[in-house]
Motif scaffolding. Structure first.
Motif, PDB file in Angstrom:
ATOM      1  N   UNK A 161       1.061  -0.221  -7.099  1.00 10.28           N
ATOM      2  CA  UNK A 161       0.235  -0.993  -6.178  1.00 10.28           C
ATOM      3  C   UNK A 161       1.009  -2.195  -5.647  1.00 10.28           C
ATOM      4  N   UNK A 162       0.772  -2.479  -4.388  1.00 13.23           N
ATOM      5  CA  UNK A 162       1.396  -3.619  -3.734  1.00 13.23           C
ATOM      6  C   UNK A 162       0.362  -4.725  -3.553  1.00 13.23           C
ATOM      7  N   UNK A 163       0.794  -5.980  -3.424  1.00 11.07           N
ATOM      8  CA  UNK A 163      -0.153  -7.069  -3.178  1.00 11.07           C
ATOM      9  C   UNK A 163      -0.866  -6.862  -1.832  1.00 11.07           C
ATOM     10  N   UNK A 164      -2.109  -7.310  -1.762  1.00 15.17           N
ATOM     11  CA  UNK A 164      -2.878  -7.121  -0.537  1.00 15.17           C
ATOM     12  C   UNK A 164      -3.513  -8.429  -0.090  1.00 15.17           C
ATOM     13  N   UNK A 165      -3.887  -8.460   1.178  1.00 17.41           N
ATOM     14  CA  UNK A 165      -4.642  -9.581   1.734  1.00 17.41           C
ATOM     15  C   UNK A 165      -6.110  -9.324   1.406  1.00 17.41           C
ATOM     16  N   UNK A 175      -5.232   3.294   2.132  1.00 17.99           N
ATOM     17  CA  UNK A 175      -4.210   3.122   1.103  1.00 17.99           C
ATOM     18  C   UNK A 175      -3.310   1.935   1.421  1.00 17.99           C
ATOM     19  N   UNK A 176      -2.936   1.788   2.687  1.00 16.56           N
ATOM     20  CA  UNK A 176      -2.077   0.675   3.090  1.00 16.56           C
ATOM     21  C   UNK A 176      -2.798  -0.662   2.913  1.00 16.56           C
ATOM     22  N   UNK A 177      -4.037  -0.741   3.384  1.00 18.94           N
ATOM     23  CA  UNK A 177      -4.801  -1.985   3.315  1.00 18.94           C
ATOM     24  C   UNK A 177      -5.034  -2.419   1.874  1.00 18.94           C
ATOM     25  N   UNK A 178      -5.263  -1.438   0.988  1.00 20.29           N
ATOM     26  CA  UNK A 178      -5.526  -1.762  -0.416  1.00 20.29           C
ATOM     27  C   UNK A 178      -4.252  -1.776  -1.261  1.00 20.29           C
ATOM     28  N   UNK A 179      -3.101  -1.571  -0.617  1.00 22.14           N
ATOM     29  CA  UNK A 179      -1.822  -1.685  -1.303  1.00 22.14           C
ATOM     30  C   UNK A 179      -1.558  -0.612  -2.333  1.00 22.14           C
ATOM     31  N   UNK A 180      -2.007   0.602  -2.065  1.00 13.81           N
ATOM     32  CA  UNK A 180      -1.837   1.692  -3.014  1.00 13.81           C
ATOM     33  C   UNK A 180      -0.870   2.724  -2.437  1.00 13.81           C
ATOM     34  N   UNK A 181       0.144   3.059  -3.216  1.00  6.54           N
ATOM     35  CA  UNK A 181       1.058   4.125  -2.819  1.00  6.54           C
ATOM     36  C   UNK A 181       0.429   5.463  -3.173  1.00  6.54           C
ATOM     37  N   UNK A 182       0.786   6.512  -2.438  1.00 10.35           N
ATOM     38  CA  UNK A 182       0.166   7.818  -2.637  1.00 10.35           C
ATOM     39  C   UNK A 182       1.173   8.917  -2.353  1.00 10.35           C
ATOM     40  N   UNK A 183       0.863  10.090  -2.826  1.00  6.71           N
ATOM     41  CA  UNK A 183       1.655  11.284  -2.551  1.00  6.71           C
ATOM     42  C   UNK A 183       1.073  11.928  -1.295  1.00  6.71           C
ATOM     43  N   UNK A 184       1.870  12.059  -0.262  1.00  5.40           N
ATOM     44  CA  UNK A 184       1.398  12.635   0.997  1.00  5.40           C
ATOM     45  C   UNK A 184       0.865  14.042   0.853  1.00  5.40           C
ATOM     46  N   UNK A 185       1.400  14.803  -0.098  1.00  8.82           N
ATOM     47  CA  UNK A 185       0.909  16.172  -0.304  1.00  8.82           C
ATOM     48  C   UNK A 185      -0.528  16.161  -0.806  1.00  8.82           C
ATOM     49  N   UNK A 186      -0.860  15.243  -1.688  1.00 13.11           N
ATOM     50  CA  UNK A 186      -2.237  15.130  -2.186  1.00 13.11           C
ATOM     51  C   UNK A 186      -3.148  14.680  -1.047  1.00 13.11           C
ATOM     52  N   UNK A 187      -2.705  13.694  -0.307  1.00 11.15           N
ATOM     53  CA  UNK A 187      -3.526  13.157   0.777  1.00 11.15           C
ATOM     54  C   UNK A 187      -3.741  14.186   1.883  1.00 11.15           C
ATOM     55  N   UNK A 188      -2.720  14.970   2.201  1.00 14.10           N
ATOM     56  CA  UNK A 188      -2.863  15.972   3.254  1.00 14.10           C
ATOM     57  C   UNK A 188      -3.890  17.042   2.912  1.00 14.10           C
ATOM     58  N   UNK A 189      -4.048  17.344   1.640  1.00 15.50           N
ATOM     59  CA  UNK A 189      -4.994  18.375   1.209  1.00 15.50           C
ATOM     60  C   UNK A 189      -6.406  17.814   1.048  1.00 15.50           C
ATOM     61  N   UNK A 218     -13.855  -8.429  -5.042  1.00 12.74           N
ATOM     62  CA  UNK A 218     -14.265  -7.301  -4.198  1.00 12.74           C
ATOM     63  C   UNK A 218     -13.054  -6.430  -3.886  1.00 12.74           C
ATOM     64  N   UNK A 219     -11.942  -7.043  -3.537  1.00 14.45           N
ATOM     65  CA  UNK A 219     -10.721  -6.292  -3.225  1.00 14.45           C
ATOM     66  C   UNK A 219     -10.237  -5.511  -4.437  1.00 14.45           C
ATOM     67  N   UNK A 220     -10.296  -6.110  -5.600  1.00 16.38           N
ATOM     68  CA  UNK A 220      -9.866  -5.427  -6.826  1.00 16.38           C
ATOM     69  C   UNK A 220     -10.762  -4.216  -7.110  1.00 16.38           C
ATOM     70  N   UNK A 221     -12.053  -4.382  -6.903  1.00 22.25           N
ATOM     71  CA  UNK A 221     -12.980  -3.263  -7.129  1.00 22.25           C
ATOM     72  C   UNK A 221     -12.779  -2.162  -6.093  1.00 22.25           C
ATOM     73  N   UNK A 222     -12.569  -2.556  -4.839  1.00 22.43           N
ATOM     74  CA  UNK A 222     -12.329  -1.561  -3.792  1.00 22.43           C
ATOM     75  C   UNK A 222     -11.042  -0.793  -4.084  1.00 22.43           C
ATOM     76  N   UNK A 223     -10.013  -1.504  -4.486  1.00 22.13           N
ATOM     77  CA  UNK A 223      -8.747  -0.860  -4.843  1.00 22.13           C
ATOM     78  C   UNK A 223      -8.964   0.102  -6.009  1.00 22.13           C
ATOM     79  N   UNK A 224      -9.709  -0.347  -6.989  1.00 23.80           N
ATOM     80  CA  UNK A 224      -9.989   0.484  -8.163  1.00 23.80           C
ATOM     81  C   UNK A 224     -10.747   1.762  -7.784  1.00 23.80           C
TER      82      UNK A 224
END
Length: 127
Positions: free
Chosen positions: A8-12, A30-44, A70-76
């Motif tokens: 996870x990356x820091x977020x505004x 994912x970008x707004x909440x600072x979470x990295x993801x696997x594109x293969x999982x996201x594409x499916x 709120x941001x921490x819960x949304x990220x979670x």
């Protein structure tokens, strides 16, 4: 990537819920909440992940909470929804109504009269 939270990356956090409402793509979430993801999982499973995130968010009460909480819960919730689909298919999770109603283990319901294709092709004289 097997664990999106460890990367996870820091977020505004300012006004995060309002900003999330304005997003249109899974990648934006994912970008707004600072979470990295696997594109293969996201594409499916992109729509399934976002729908599941929405279900998890609906269980939350954000009234009076500071933006950082709120941001921490949304990220979670997004991390949790994403992890639901990392090792399971959208079909097995059955997030959407059409998938909930269709169970391949159950035979299809009989609905009204049925005319076989063969019967429909027979000339009227033979019937």
């Amino acid at each position: 990537m097997s664990d999106c939270s460890s990367n996870a990356r820091p977020i505004d956090v300012d006004n995060i819920l309002e900003r999330l409402r304005g997003l249109s793509s899974a990648e934006d979430f994912f970008h707004t909440l600072g979470i990295l993801y696997d594109g293969r999982v996201l594409n499916v499973a992109r729509l399934h992940i976002l729908k599941r995130m929405g279900q998890y968010l609906a269980e939350e009460d954000f009234d009076g909470l500071p933006d950082r909480v709120i941001a921490a819960r949304a990220r979670s919730t997004l991390e949790r929804a994403y992890s639901d689909f990392e090792s399971a298919s959208p079909l097995s999770q059955r997030v959407f109504k059409v998938l909930k109603e269709h169970d391949p283990e159950k035979p299809a319901e009989k609905r009204g009269a049925f005319v076989s294709f063969e019967a429909a092709l027979k000339p009227f004289a033979e019937q």
